[in-house]
Design a protein around this motif. Sequence first.
Motif, mmCIF file in Angstrom:
data_model
loop_
_atom_site.group_PDB
_atom_site.id
_atom_site.type_symbol
_atom_site.label_atom_id
_atom_site.label_comp_id
_atom_site.label_asym_id
_atom_site.label_seq_id
_atom_site.Cartn_x
_atom_site.Cartn_y
_atom_site.Cartn_z
ATOM 1 N N ASP A 427 -83.285 46.966 -58.953
ATOM 2 C CA ASP A 427 -82.417 46.352 -57.458
ATOM 3 C C ASP A 427 -80.991 46.392 -57.304
ATOM 4 O OD1 ASP A 427 -84.782 47.203 -56.414
ATOM 5 O OD2 ASP A 427 -86.165 45.083 -56.693
ATOM 6 N N SER A 430 -79.340 48.905 -57.055
ATOM 7 C CA SER A 430 -78.707 49.984 -55.899
ATOM 8 C C SER A 430 -77.576 48.720 -54.471
ATOM 9 C CB SER A 430 -80.962 49.627 -55.287
ATOM 10 O OG SER A 430 -80.279 50.198 -54.018
ATOM 11 N N ARG A 431 -78.145 47.144 -55.090
ATOM 12 C CA ARG A 431 -77.310 46.730 -53.770
ATOM 13 C C ARG A 431 -76.077 47.192 -54.418
ATOM 14 N NH1 ARG A 431 -80.899 43.041 -55.414
ATOM 15 N NH2 ARG A 431 -79.615 41.774 -56.925
ATOM 16 N N GLU A 432 -75.351 46.852 -55.505
ATOM 17 C CA GLU A 432 -74.189 47.781 -56.180
ATOM 18 C C GLU A 432 -73.249 48.262 -55.449
ATOM 19 O OE1 GLU A 432 -71.683 45.156 -57.459
ATOM 20 O OE2 GLU A 432 -73.328 44.120 -58.266
ATOM 21 N N ALA A 434 -74.636 50.269 -52.835
ATOM 22 C CA ALA A 434 -74.836 49.957 -51.228
ATOM 23 C C ALA A 434 -73.103 49.431 -51.286
ATOM 24 C CB ALA A 434 -75.866 49.255 -50.821
ATOM 25 N N GLU A 435 -73.324 48.613 -52.141
ATOM 26 C CA GLU A 435 -71.361 47.227 -51.997
ATOM 27 C C GLU A 435 -70.376 48.207 -52.263
ATOM 28 O OE1 GLU A 435 -71.446 44.492 -54.124
ATOM 29 O OE2 GLU A 435 -72.820 42.735 -52.848
#
Length: 674
Positions: A427, A430-432, A434-435
């Motif tokens: 997770d 995944s956030r990294e 997207a950023e």
Amino acid sequence: MTMRFRSYRLRAVTDDGTYGADVRFGEGLTVLWADNTKGKSTCMQGMLYALGLEKMLSPRREIPLPHAMTSYLNLDDGQRVDVLESRVSLEISNGQDQIITVHRAVKAPTDSRLITVDFGPSLTDESRQFPTQNFFVLDGGAAQREDGFHFFLEQFLGWELPQVRRYDAPETKLYLETVFPLFWVEQKFGWSTIPAAIPTYMRIREVHKRAVEFLLDLDVYKLEMQRERLAERIAANAKEWTALHEELSRFVARSGGRVVGLAEKPVADRELLDRAHLEMADGLNWTGLATMIARNRGIAAELDAISVPEVSEQANEVARRLDERIAEVDRLNAERIRVHGIRQLKSADMLSLQRRIDTLADDLAKNLDVQKLQRYSGVSSLLTPDRCPTCEQALIDTLLSQEALSAVMPIADNIEYIRSQKKMFEDILSREAAEDDSRSDQLNAISRELTDLYAQIRSLRAELVAPGSNPSATAIEDRIRAEAKVRELEAIQSVFDEAIDRLESIQTAYADLLIEQASLPKDKLSAEDQLKFSHLTRLLQTQAAEFGFSTFGASELEISSDSYRPEKEGFEIGFETSASDAIRLKWAYQLSLLELASGSETNHPEILIFDEPRQQSSSKVSFESLLRRASKARERGQQVIFSTSEDLETLRKITASIECTQQIFDGYILQRMN
């Protein structure tokens, strides 16, 4: 959807004259008797051959008939005569009382792949002439094209064979050779398995299940195919949505913008699609496309309302604007360096996260293997630091401090912990990611902005050294740039609106697919299918008990709704039954399929053919019960044909007390014709 055998003829032309046999089949049970090695198998296999079904026995194209029809014929006096020509003919009828006579050469100048059909009872009514037509078998297209005999036979029987999946191709027709074994049990291979010895070389997936599903006219395969095709359509819908989303994102990114609020996969909620919009880079910020269009339209209108000034009138303004553009370039370059630095740091973090995830995946696999070994060996899953987890021997704790001898996490808890850790890091990654994508869009927007600023700086510097009486090139460029910007933004908006319209149609189709998917039954079997299986199970239990099945109680038998084979307590019946009980179970299963057709809607042709049913020395009592049960077919308007070499006196005692048609052949079946 019925089929009846009316008459059958074998003819062999020899150098000693014509030899042959004529067989008449009655309603209900017909018993065909001949002694061993006297031509009974020749007779039975000849009927298969007449219908072009020899590939039911083998993938080879060889003629399945013995020497009596292909090379030489043994006579009652011990002599042998050569066969010059031979042929078989079979007269059959269907549920609409249509009668045809099928002729096929065994040994002849013509090709054995040719089948001639008389449209009438040419064996039982030889005084009349009937229309004829030639068909072919064995070659490609015999089951699909109009001149193929199996295509004709399928229509004659009133069948519509389904399209089924293959291992080496998308779909094919369910061939007749895979269905006939369910009601035609030949002697060599037919008794070897339940439900039937169905050929598998045709590469049809789960061919046994597909054949039973068609014969019983089950909804399960239709529903399964509906689900599969619906899933394929949903997947194609999602693929189309995703492709359009990616295409739109790439187009907008090239213009320094980004798509906001648009799901990457299709959604049925219309409101979610309405929220989708575009944002354009505005310096270091993001501004909605509609706002950008309105702003640039206003700028273009203001510039258009004033006349073009001369260079001398603009000198101070040009110098001021040049300073502003240079300062803006410095600021954007500093921001680009900062964002690029963050990306490099985050890239290292992402690589570290990925390595951590890979390590956890490896640890998870190892712990799962340990759990599997413990489960297989029966060892407790609890681990202690003073016991070997593999051999359970005590470990000397000399090298361990007493503080280290604390409880160790059980393997199951350890697995769940690793899974939760792995999920958490995935997770975060995944956030990294997207950023990082957002920072990439920001860098692209900054680069685009810098390109435009550099162009303006060159133009402003050129104007500072231009003659004072010249029209201001900068003012002209500002007007052109403002109008071009409006056109560019409007073009982007147009592309976005067009994409949204296409996504709306995809969304509508997606919602319809979801509604169609929800309308399918949740259970694998429909209510009608469940009734058929319940009835079939009762028939199987009754007949197994009647035939003397004794391995265990017949009431414990069930028909598997998954494999369609007999089972006990959820397990298929295999080696635990005796050979004779396996044959009794085969009798019960095949007769149950036949009897089910009289009270349920099925595709069964309501005919059953057993070649030598008394296999594995089944008791005479069981065989008598089989014949008595089969003789009841007449009451249901069905037909059963048995061929046997049972002791003739015993057979006569049985048939004397039941209603049946007998065909008794003394000596060889093929006799000299007068």
